[in-house]
Design a protein around this motif. Structure first.
Motif, short mmCIF file in Angstrom:
data_model
loop_
_atom_site.label_atom_id
_atom_site.label_comp_id
_atom_site.label_asym_id
_atom_site.label_seq_id
_atom_site.Cartn_x
_atom_site.Cartn_y
_atom_site.Cartn_z
N ILE A 1 -48.89 69.16 12.18
CA ILE A 1 -47.54 69.09 11.63
C ILE A 1 -47.53 69.86 10.32
CG2 ILE A 1 -45.75 67.56 10.71
CD1 ILE A 1 -47.01 65.34 12.50
N GLY A 2 -46.67 70.86 10.21
CA GLY A 2 -46.54 71.64 8.99
C GLY A 2 -45.21 71.33 8.32
N VAL A 3 -45.23 70.96 7.05
CA VAL A 3 -44.02 70.62 6.32
C VAL A 3 -43.74 71.71 5.29
CG1 VAL A 3 -42.79 68.89 4.95
CG2 VAL A 3 -44.50 68.17 6.64
N GLN A 4 -42.55 72.26 5.33
CA GLN A 4 -42.17 73.36 4.44
C GLN A 4 -41.20 72.89 3.36
OE1 GLN A 4 -39.97 76.70 6.23
NE2 GLN A 4 -38.99 76.89 4.23
N PRO A 5 -41.45 73.20 2.09
CA PRO A 5 -40.42 72.98 1.06
C PRO A 5 -39.22 73.88 1.32
CG PRO A 5 -42.58 73.47 0.08
CD PRO A 5 -42.67 73.80 1.52
N HIS A 6 -38.04 73.41 0.93
CA HIS A 6 -36.83 74.19 1.17
C HIS A 6 -35.81 73.86 0.09
CE1 HIS A 6 -33.26 75.87 3.10
NE2 HIS A 6 -34.04 76.44 4.00
N HIS A 7 -35.26 74.90 -0.51
CA HIS A 7 -34.24 74.75 -1.55
C HIS A 7 -33.02 74.01 -1.02
CE1 HIS A 7 -32.04 75.78 -5.20
NE2 HIS A 7 -31.05 76.22 -4.45
N GLY A 8 -32.41 73.19 -1.85
CA GLY A 8 -31.18 72.52 -1.45
C GLY A 8 -31.43 71.07 -1.08
N ARG A 9 -30.84 70.63 0.03
CA ARG A 9 -30.91 69.23 0.42
C ARG A 9 -32.17 68.91 1.22
NH1 ARG A 9 -28.54 65.87 -2.51
NH2 ARG A 9 -28.62 64.38 -0.78
#
Length: 267
Positions: free
Chosen positions: A135-143
């Motif tokens: 499982i790869g979790v990516q940071p993402h701008h916004g919500r």
């Protein structure tokens, strides 16, 4: 328009990949030829209701789809999808090593949202171990959980072999972070490095994100590769193919950005 394409330097040790969302409706054979023609040897595949491979059809369609990519010299590095057990089984059957997700924030606020996502990840840990799919979790701008630190805290104490961070150049820069800090912070969990770039533009009285060519944004790709060299990272590099200005075809932009990334990776 982009008048000419730089000649890419020789291949490095990285798996040069692309997120195939811009061509999500293409069947595997057509997609494989397109991706290989652009110079990539890896691909992340969206498995979504709007794509050729959907969650409902993944068990049947994904294995054949990935073999069609491999026939064109393109290795699937991950799928962008959900964490249902059926998705893990489809990924395993298709020999895809990772499912990429993002940690969204709901109306109940950051703390409650992170707690909810943590429970989701803990529940999925058994599937990751059973099927051998990370499982790869990516940071993402916004919500979403928007920083590398936030994702690392979310993954704290979960098995490193099953839970990875998908580091993202644009979203790292939009968060105001420095890759010389965040990449070493994530080194033990670093599964994929996403490359794209962005700036803030003022519009309608607010600052909004605007995705640009790799050499034009807040993220310094040269610094990224200097840091990756120091960390001896040799995993996939994935260009996301996200650009806010549609006046230039995404294929042209990706050719330029792939050449630029290969160039700075060899400095």
């Amino acid at each position: 328009m982009l008048d000419s394409f730089p000649t890419p330097p020789p291949q490095s040790a990285y798996i040069w990949s692309v997120f195939t969302k811009p061509w999500a409706g293409l069947p595997g054979d057509e997609l494989g030829r397109l991706v290989a023609g652009l110079g990539f040897t890896g691909a992340e595949i969206p498995v979504r209701d709007t794509a050729f491979v959907t969650p409902a059809t993944a068990a049947k369609v994904l294995p054949e789809f990935t073999e069609q990519l491999r026939a064109e010299g393109v290795e699937p590095i991950s799928i962008a999808s959900d964490l249902d057990e059926s998705t893990f089984q489809a990924a395993a059957d298709a020999r895809v090593p990772m499912i990429r997700i993002m940690a969204d924030l709901g109306p109940d606020g950051y703390v409650a949202s992170v707690r909810r996502t943590r429970v989701l990840l803990e529940d999925a840990a058994g599937h990751a171990a059973q099927y051998g799919v990370q499982i790869g979790v990516q940071p993402h701008h916004g919500r979403f959980v928007s920083s590398t630190l936030g994702v690392m805290q979310l993954l704290d104490a979960l098995p490193t072999e099953h839970f990875k961070l998908v580091w993202d150049a644009a979203h790292d820069a939009l968060a105001g972070d420095d890759p010389r800090v965040t990449l070493p912070l994530a080194a033990e969990r670093l599964g994929i490095v996403n490359l794209k770039n962005a700036i803030y533009l003022q519009a309608d009285g607010a600052w909004k994100t605007h995705f640009v060519q790799g050499t034009e944004g807040l993220s310094d790709w040269t610094v990224i590769f200097e840091t990756l060299h120091q960390l001896n990272y040799q995993g996939p590099i994935c260009l996301s193919g996200q650009y806010s200005d549609p006046s230039v075809p995404v294929e042209e932009r990706l050719r330029v950005d792939l050449a630029a990334a290969r160039g700075v990776s060899l400095l």
